[in-house]
Every structure is written in structure tokens, then in C-alpha cells.
Design a protein around this motif. Structure first.
Motif, PDB file in Angstrom:
ATOM      1  N   GLY A   8       0.762  -1.237   0.000  1.00 58.51           N
ATOM      2  CA  GLY A   8       0.000   0.000   0.000  1.00 58.51           C
ATOM      3  C   GLY A   8       0.793   1.287   0.000  1.00 58.51           C
ATOM      4  N   GLY A   9       2.093   1.219   0.085  1.00 57.05           N
ATOM      5  CA  GLY A   9       2.872   2.450   0.049  1.00 57.05           C
ATOM      6  C   GLY A   9       2.889   3.052  -1.344  1.00 57.05           C
ATOM      7  N   GLY A  10       3.500   4.231  -1.464  1.00 55.73           N
ATOM      8  CA  GLY A  10       3.602   4.863  -2.763  1.00 55.73           C
ATOM      9  C   GLY A  10       3.867   6.343  -2.667  1.00 55.73           C
ATOM     10  N   LEU A  11       3.677   7.011  -3.793  1.00 57.10           N
ATOM     11  CA  LEU A  11       3.894   8.455  -3.899  1.00 57.10           C
ATOM     12  C   LEU A  11       2.543   9.151  -3.982  1.00 57.10           C
ATOM     13  CD1 LEU A  11       5.679  10.967  -4.442  1.00 57.10           C
ATOM     14  CD2 LEU A  11       5.596  10.344  -6.878  1.00 57.10           C
ATOM     15  N   VAL A  12       2.371  10.182  -3.171  1.00 56.83           N
ATOM     16  CA  VAL A  12       1.108  10.911  -3.157  1.00 56.83           C
ATOM     17  C   VAL A  12       1.399  12.381  -2.915  1.00 56.83           C
ATOM     18  CG1 VAL A  12       0.749  10.544  -0.678  1.00 56.83           C
ATOM     19  CG2 VAL A  12      -1.230  10.911  -2.185  1.00 56.83           C
ATOM     20  N   GLY A  15      -1.880  16.325   1.135  1.00 61.47           N
ATOM     21  CA  GLY A  15      -3.331  16.369   1.236  1.00 61.47           C
ATOM     22  C   GLY A  15      -4.009  15.099   0.774  1.00 61.47           C
ATOM     23  N   GLY A  16      -3.257  14.216   0.160  1.00 59.08           N
ATOM     24  CA  GLY A  16      -3.806  12.977  -0.351  1.00 59.08           C
ATOM     25  C   GLY A  16      -3.897  11.899   0.709  1.00 59.08           C
ATOM     26  N   SER A  17      -4.283  10.698   0.262  1.00 58.19           N
ATOM     27  CA  SER A  17      -4.504   9.573   1.173  1.00 58.19           C
ATOM     28  C   SER A  17      -3.822   8.320   0.652  1.00 58.19           C
ATOM     29  CB  SER A  17      -6.004   9.294   1.333  1.00 58.19           C
ATOM     30  OG  SER A  17      -6.683  10.398   1.890  1.00 58.19           O
ATOM     31  N   LEU A  18      -3.452   7.466   1.580  1.00 56.68           N
ATOM     32  CA  LEU A  18      -2.948   6.127   1.280  1.00 56.68           C
ATOM     33  C   LEU A  18      -3.452   5.179   2.356  1.00 56.68           C
ATOM     34  CD1 LEU A  18       0.818   6.675   0.326  1.00 56.68           C
ATOM     35  CD2 LEU A  18      -1.001   5.917  -1.195  1.00 56.68           C
ATOM     36  N   ARG A  19      -3.554   3.907   1.996  1.00 58.33           N
ATOM     37  CA  ARG A  19      -3.930   2.879   2.966  1.00 58.33           C
ATOM     38  C   ARG A  19      -2.894   1.780   2.942  1.00 58.33           C
ATOM     39  NH1 ARG A  19      -8.481  -1.718   3.053  1.00 58.33           N
ATOM     40  NH2 ARG A  19      -9.115  -1.631   5.239  1.00 58.33           N
ATOM     41  N   LEU A  20      -2.281   1.545   4.076  1.00 59.87           N
ATOM     42  CA  LEU A  20      -1.306   0.473   4.219  1.00 59.87           C
ATOM     43  C   LEU A  20      -1.977  -0.767   4.797  1.00 59.87           C
ATOM     44  CD1 LEU A  20       1.723   2.424   5.754  1.00 59.87           C
ATOM     45  CD2 LEU A  20       1.078   2.163   3.356  1.00 59.87           C
ATOM     46  N   SER A  21      -1.504  -1.921   4.359  1.00 56.14           N
ATOM     47  CA  SER A  21      -1.979  -3.190   4.886  1.00 56.14           C
ATOM     48  C   SER A  21      -0.789  -4.053   5.282  1.00 56.14           C
ATOM     49  CB  SER A  21      -2.805  -3.947   3.843  1.00 56.14           C
ATOM     50  OG  SER A  21      -3.941  -3.218   3.452  1.00 56.14           O
ATOM     51  N   CYS A  22      -0.988  -4.875   6.283  1.00 53.68           N
ATOM     52  CA  CYS A  22       0.060  -5.790   6.733  1.00 53.68           C
ATOM     53  C   CYS A  22      -0.605  -7.092   7.146  1.00 53.68           C
ATOM     54  CB  CYS A  22       0.832  -5.189   7.891  1.00 53.68           C
ATOM     55  SG  CYS A  22       2.027  -6.310   8.653  1.00 53.68           S
ATOM     56  N   ALA A  23      -0.275  -8.166   6.454  1.00 53.73           N
ATOM     57  CA  ALA A  23      -0.869  -9.469   6.724  1.00 53.73           C
ATOM     58  C   ALA A  23       0.157 -10.390   7.364  1.00 53.73           C
ATOM     59  CB  ALA A  23      -1.382 -10.077   5.436  1.00 53.73           C
ATOM     60  N   ASN A  83      -4.802   9.893   5.941  1.00 59.37           N
ATOM     61  CA  ASN A  83      -5.449  11.002   5.236  1.00 59.37           C
ATOM     62  C   ASN A  83      -4.702  12.294   5.512  1.00 59.37           C
ATOM     63  OD1 ASN A  83      -7.498   9.206   4.388  1.00 59.37           O
ATOM     64  ND2 ASN A  83      -8.717   9.638   6.226  1.00 59.37           N
ATOM     65  N   SER A  84      -4.982  13.300   4.693  1.00 58.82           N
ATOM     66  CA  SER A  84      -4.359  14.622   4.859  1.00 58.82           C
ATOM     67  C   SER A  84      -2.849  14.498   5.019  1.00 58.82           C
ATOM     68  CB  SER A  84      -4.966  15.341   6.070  1.00 58.82           C
ATOM     69  OG  SER A  84      -6.361  15.482   5.936  1.00 58.82           O
ATOM     70  N   LEU A  85      -2.251  13.738   4.145  1.00 63.56           N
ATOM     71  CA  LEU A  85      -0.819  13.473   4.258  1.00 63.56           C
ATOM     72  C   LEU A  85      -0.002  14.736   4.056  1.00 63.56           C
ATOM     73  CD1 LEU A  85      -0.773  10.028   2.503  1.00 63.56           C
ATOM     74  CD2 LEU A  85       0.199  10.489   4.755  1.00 63.56           C
ATOM     75  N   LYS A  86       1.117  14.803   4.787  1.00 63.16           N
ATOM     76  CA  LYS A  86       2.024  15.939   4.734  1.00 63.16           C
ATOM     77  C   LYS A  86       3.406  15.469   4.293  1.00 63.16           C
ATOM     78  CE  LYS A  86      -0.277  17.898   8.811  1.00 63.16           C
ATOM     79  NZ  LYS A  86      -0.090  18.384  10.206  1.00 63.16           N
ATOM     80  N   PRO A  87       4.209  16.362   3.739  1.00 60.46           N
ATOM     81  CA  PRO A  87       5.570  15.953   3.345  1.00 60.46           C
ATOM     82  C   PRO A  87       6.359  15.348   4.501  1.00 60.46           C
ATOM     83  CG  PRO A  87       5.032  18.048   2.337  1.00 60.46           C
ATOM     84  CD  PRO A  87       3.892  17.721   3.264  1.00 60.46           C
ATOM     85  N   GLN A 116       7.642   2.094   1.426  1.00 57.84           N
ATOM     86  CA  GLN A 116       7.978   3.509   1.305  1.00 57.84           C
ATOM     87  C   GLN A 116       6.724   4.340   1.073  1.00 57.84           C
ATOM     88  OE1 GLN A 116      11.137   5.166   1.428  1.00 57.84           O
ATOM     89  NE2 GLN A 116       9.832   6.991   1.435  1.00 57.84           N
ATOM     90  N   VAL A 117       6.593   5.392   1.850  1.00 59.95           N
ATOM     91  CA  VAL A 117       5.546   6.392   1.648  1.00 59.95           C
ATOM     92  C   VAL A 117       6.240   7.717   1.378  1.00 59.95           C
ATOM     93  CG1 VAL A 117       3.679   7.693   2.728  1.00 59.95           C
ATOM     94  CG2 VAL A 117       3.835   5.213   3.067  1.00 59.95           C
ATOM     95  N   THR A 118       5.938   8.313   0.239  1.00 61.72           N
ATOM     96  CA  THR A 118       6.525   9.599  -0.128  1.00 61.72           C
ATOM     97  C   THR A 118       5.416  10.595  -0.406  1.00 61.72           C
ATOM     98  OG1 THR A 118       8.452   8.494  -1.099  1.00 61.72           O
ATOM     99  CG2 THR A 118       8.073  10.798  -1.701  1.00 61.72           C
ATOM    100  N   VAL A 119       5.462  11.720   0.285  1.00 64.83           N
ATOM    101  CA  VAL A 119       4.452  12.762   0.127  1.00 64.83           C
ATOM    102  C   VAL A 119       5.135  13.982  -0.470  1.00 64.83           C
ATOM    103  CG1 VAL A 119       2.663  14.118   1.253  1.00 64.83           C
ATOM    104  CG2 VAL A 119       3.255  11.849   2.138  1.00 64.83           C
ATOM    105  N   SER A 120       4.698  14.371  -1.648  1.00 64.72           N
ATOM    106  CA  SER A 120       5.300  15.525  -2.314  1.00 64.72           C
ATOM    107  C   SER A 120       4.536  16.800  -1.976  1.00 64.72           C
ATOM    108  CB  SER A 120       5.309  15.311  -3.823  1.00 64.72           C
ATOM    109  OG  SER A 120       3.985  15.201  -4.310  1.00 64.72           O
ATOM    110  N   SER A 121       5.257  17.895  -1.950  1.00 61.40           N
ATOM    111  CA  SER A 121       4.622  19.177  -1.595  1.00 61.40           C
ATOM    112  C   SER A 121       4.078  19.884  -2.822  1.00 61.40           C
ATOM    113  CB  SER A 121       5.635  20.065  -0.887  1.00 61.40           C
ATOM    114  OG  SER A 121       6.769  20.264  -1.704  1.00 61.40           O
TER     115      SER A 121
END
Length: 121
Positions: A8-12, A15-23, A83-87, A116-121
Motif C-alpha cells: 500500500g505504500g507509494g507516492l502521493v 493532502g492525499g490519502s494512502l492505505r497500508l496493509s500488513c498481513a 489522510n491529509s498526508l504531509k511531506p 515507502q511512503v513519499t508525500v510531495s509538496s
């Protein structure tokens, strides 16, 4: 042997959203606490959120009101809705489980491989 697989990681954008999962897998009978930690470059790993087997939740002050942790005990999976992700949320996010019981007894705490979670400004 207990294993954790994250996704579920990635580039956003900010202000965007991501959902991580761990099984979790590996003949698990019960999991005590499941949680998420993160590590930014040059910084120590820090707690993001944890949830116990009875649903007690703890958040880092920096993510309160923006992130939501949940778990599905039947699936051995923990989620992190961001949600409301910040750099400043940019980091490698790690899943962690504690208090694991397998069919043959107790198992050591386990960590996921990181996503990896990357939040761009």
C-alpha cells in the motif's frame, strides 16, 4: 515462523490519502498488539499507531486526527488509513506485531519488510 507482508505504500501529493496493509502468516493462534512504525532518512524509527487485541488504540501526536489504525483478527491483518498526508509523513513504514502465540507456543515479535511512503509538496 511468523511472516509479515506489507502493501500500500507509494507516492502521493500533500493532502492525499494512502492505505497500508500488513498481513501476518505462519500458524498464528493469537496476536497481541499490532502496530505501525516509521523511519525517515537520518531519523530514528518512531511509533505511528498501535492497536491491541481488544481494540485499545494509541497514536503518535503527529498523526492524531489524520491516521486511523484498524485490524481484522480473522485475517491477521492490520491497516493504516492515512489522510491529509504531509511531506513530513515521508518515511519507510514498518508493520510490527507483539505477543504472538503460535500453535507450538509463543513466537518472537516480528517486523515487516517496510513500505515507502513519499508525500510531495
Amino acid at each position: 515462523q511468523v511472516q509479515l507482508v506489507e502493501s500500500g505504500g507509494g507516492l502521493v501529493q500533500a493532502g492525499g490519502s494512502l492505505r497500508l496493509s500488513c498481513a501476518a502468516s505462519g500458524s498464528i493462534f493469537n496476536i497481541g498488539t499490532m502496530g505501525w512504525y516509521r523511519q525517515a532518512p537520518g531519523k530514528q524509527r518512531e511509533l505511528v499507531a498501535t492497536i491491541t487485541s481488544v481494540g485499545t488504540i494509541k497514536y503518535a501526536d503527529s498523526v492524531k486526527g489524520r491516521f486511523t489504525i484498524s485490524r481484522d483478527n480473522a485475517k491477521g491483518t492490520v491497516y493504516l488509513q492515512m489522510n491529509s498526508l504531509k511531506p513530513e509523513d515521508t518515511a519507510v513504514y514498518y508493520c510490527n506485531i507483539k505477543g504472538v502465540r503460535v500453535l507450538t507456543g509463543s513466537a518472537p515479535d516480528a517486523w515487516g519488510q517496510g513500505t515507502q511512503v513519499t508525500v510531495s509538496s
